[in-house]
Design a protein around this motif. Structure first.
Motif, PDB file in Angstrom:
ATOM      1  N   HIS A  78       0.828  -1.207   0.000  1.00  0.00           N
ATOM      2  CA  HIS A  78       0.000   0.000   0.000  1.00  0.00           C
ATOM      3  C   HIS A  78       0.864   1.260   0.000  1.00  0.00           C
ATOM      4  O   HIS A  78       0.523   2.259  -0.638  1.00  0.00           O
ATOM      5  N   ASP A  79       1.962   1.178   0.713  1.00  0.00           N
ATOM      6  CA  ASP A  79       2.925   2.282   0.724  1.00  0.00           C
ATOM      7  C   ASP A  79       4.261   1.719   0.247  1.00  0.00           C
ATOM      8  O   ASP A  79       4.840   0.840   0.905  1.00  0.00           O
ATOM      9  N   PRO A  80       4.747   2.031  -0.942  1.00  0.00           N
ATOM     10  CA  PRO A  80       4.397   3.218  -1.730  1.00  0.00           C
ATOM     11  C   PRO A  80       3.482   2.967  -2.931  1.00  0.00           C
ATOM     12  O   PRO A  80       3.147   3.902  -3.652  1.00  0.00           O
ATOM     13  N   ASP A  81       3.087   1.704  -3.199  1.00  0.00           N
ATOM     14  CA  ASP A  81       2.453   1.374  -4.476  1.00  0.00           C
ATOM     15  C   ASP A  81       0.975   1.728  -4.547  1.00  0.00           C
ATOM     16  O   ASP A  81       0.401   1.803  -5.636  1.00  0.00           O
ATOM     17  N   GLY A  82       0.334   1.862  -3.382  1.00  0.00           N
ATOM     18  CA  GLY A  82      -1.095   2.201  -3.380  1.00  0.00           C
ATOM     19  C   GLY A  82      -2.011   1.003  -3.366  1.00  0.00           C
ATOM     20  O   GLY A  82      -3.226   1.146  -3.299  1.00  0.00           O
ATOM     21  N   TYR A  83      -1.457  -0.200  -3.401  1.00  0.00           N
ATOM     22  CA  TYR A  83      -2.256  -1.421  -3.337  1.00  0.00           C
ATOM     23  C   TYR A  83      -1.363  -2.565  -2.867  1.00  0.00           C
ATOM     24  O   TYR A  83      -0.141  -2.417  -2.806  1.00  0.00           O
ATOM     25  N   LYS A  84      -1.997  -3.696  -2.511  1.00  0.00           N
ATOM     26  CA  LYS A  84      -1.250  -4.818  -1.961  1.00  0.00           C
ATOM     27  C   LYS A  84      -1.427  -6.061  -2.820  1.00  0.00           C
ATOM     28  O   LYS A  84      -2.551  -6.415  -3.199  1.00  0.00           O
TER      29      LYS A  84
END
Length: 271
Positions: A78-84
């Motif tokens: 989620h951080d840094p990509d914005g999703y898991k």
């Protein structure tokens, strides 16, 4: 024709077709349901209660060989990509899972080839908790099937016959898998019982333990007879103590990977 009139006409047509599709879909579902019920008249008339027969599992869930059955590798966060997203490495025969015929028969059906109608079954629960409390390698034997039939009526054709040994409550304890000295020990089916179930037309057997055969089995007689006969098994079932001996329907969410010898499954019972 004015622009607004065109829009109104299109909306009206869309709504009419939507109603038509809804009606058709409803009729289709009813037809499928009617077909399924006519094919399997012994399926439960549901009261709406759903029991999850599946253990949630991770790398700590006990396995037959003692090695982790599932490995996680983080690919995105989620951080840094914005999703898991996890990358998973899953071994087929871990957690609550299917044993397909291909597991013990070179020319047997893969898990992807299991017939859909055999994944929705009348459920028969055979309780051996009494003798399993005295013998960690207790078995469902022919006389247990005979006693079940005497008490509950015939095993329906296409049934899933599940062993309730009480072992599901032991998940997380060393005794789920082995004795204090490390020997494999858990209940399973005897070949005398599964031979009888073959003649009765059962579709699958299930256990609340690590294996269809008991822990002390030296020859895997049930695996080598039941699976090559074109039947399948389910291992590591949960919550069988929440179900009656008869009257439930089990829905087996089998995986569908080609050439699969089995795989983790979501198994639900409806009563």
């Amino acid at each position: 024709m004015c622009h607004a009139c065109v829009i109104d006409k299109v909306k009206t047509g869309m709504l009419s077709r939507r109603d038509l599709f809804r009606g058709g879909a409803a009729a289709g579902v009813a037809a499928v349901a009617a077909g399924a019920m006519s094919a399997r008249p012994a399926l439960a008339q549901s009261s709406g209660k759903v029991v999850d027969l599946t253990h949630a599992y991770d790398g700590d869930f006990p396995t037959f060989d003692g090695n982790p059955g599932i490995l996680y590798s983080s690919q995105y966060d989620h951080d840094p990509d914005g999703y898991k997203i996890w990358e998973l490495t899953i071994y087929e025969h871990t957690g609550t899972h299917i044993d397909a015929p291909l597991h013990f028969a070179p020319d047997g059906a893969s898990v992807a080839e299991l017939e859909p109608e055999n994944l929705m079954c009348p459920l028969c629960v055979v309780d051996i908790t009494g003798k399993a409390a005295d013998d960690a390698n207790a078995m469902v034997e022919a006389e247990d099937i005979e006693a079940w039939v005497s008490a509950n009526g015939a095993i329906p054709e296409g049934a899933c016959v599940a062993m309730h040994s009480g072992w599901g409550a032991k998940v997380g304890e060393a005794s789920f898998r082995n004795t204090p000295d490390g020997a494999l020990a858990f209940p399973g089916f005897a070949k005398s019982a599964t031979d009888m179930l073959l003649d009765m037309g059962a579709a699958c057997i299930g256990v609340d333990t690590l294996s269809l055969d008991p822990g002390n089995s030296a020859d895997f007689a049930v695996h080598y007879s039941w699976l090559p006969a074109g039947r399948y098994g389910i291992e590591n079932l949960a919550n069988l103590d929440q179900l009656p001996a008869t009257g439930a329907t089990v829905f087996v969410g089998a995986p569908k990977h080609k050439q699969g010898t089995g795989g983790p499954a979501r198994v639900l019972a409806v009563t």
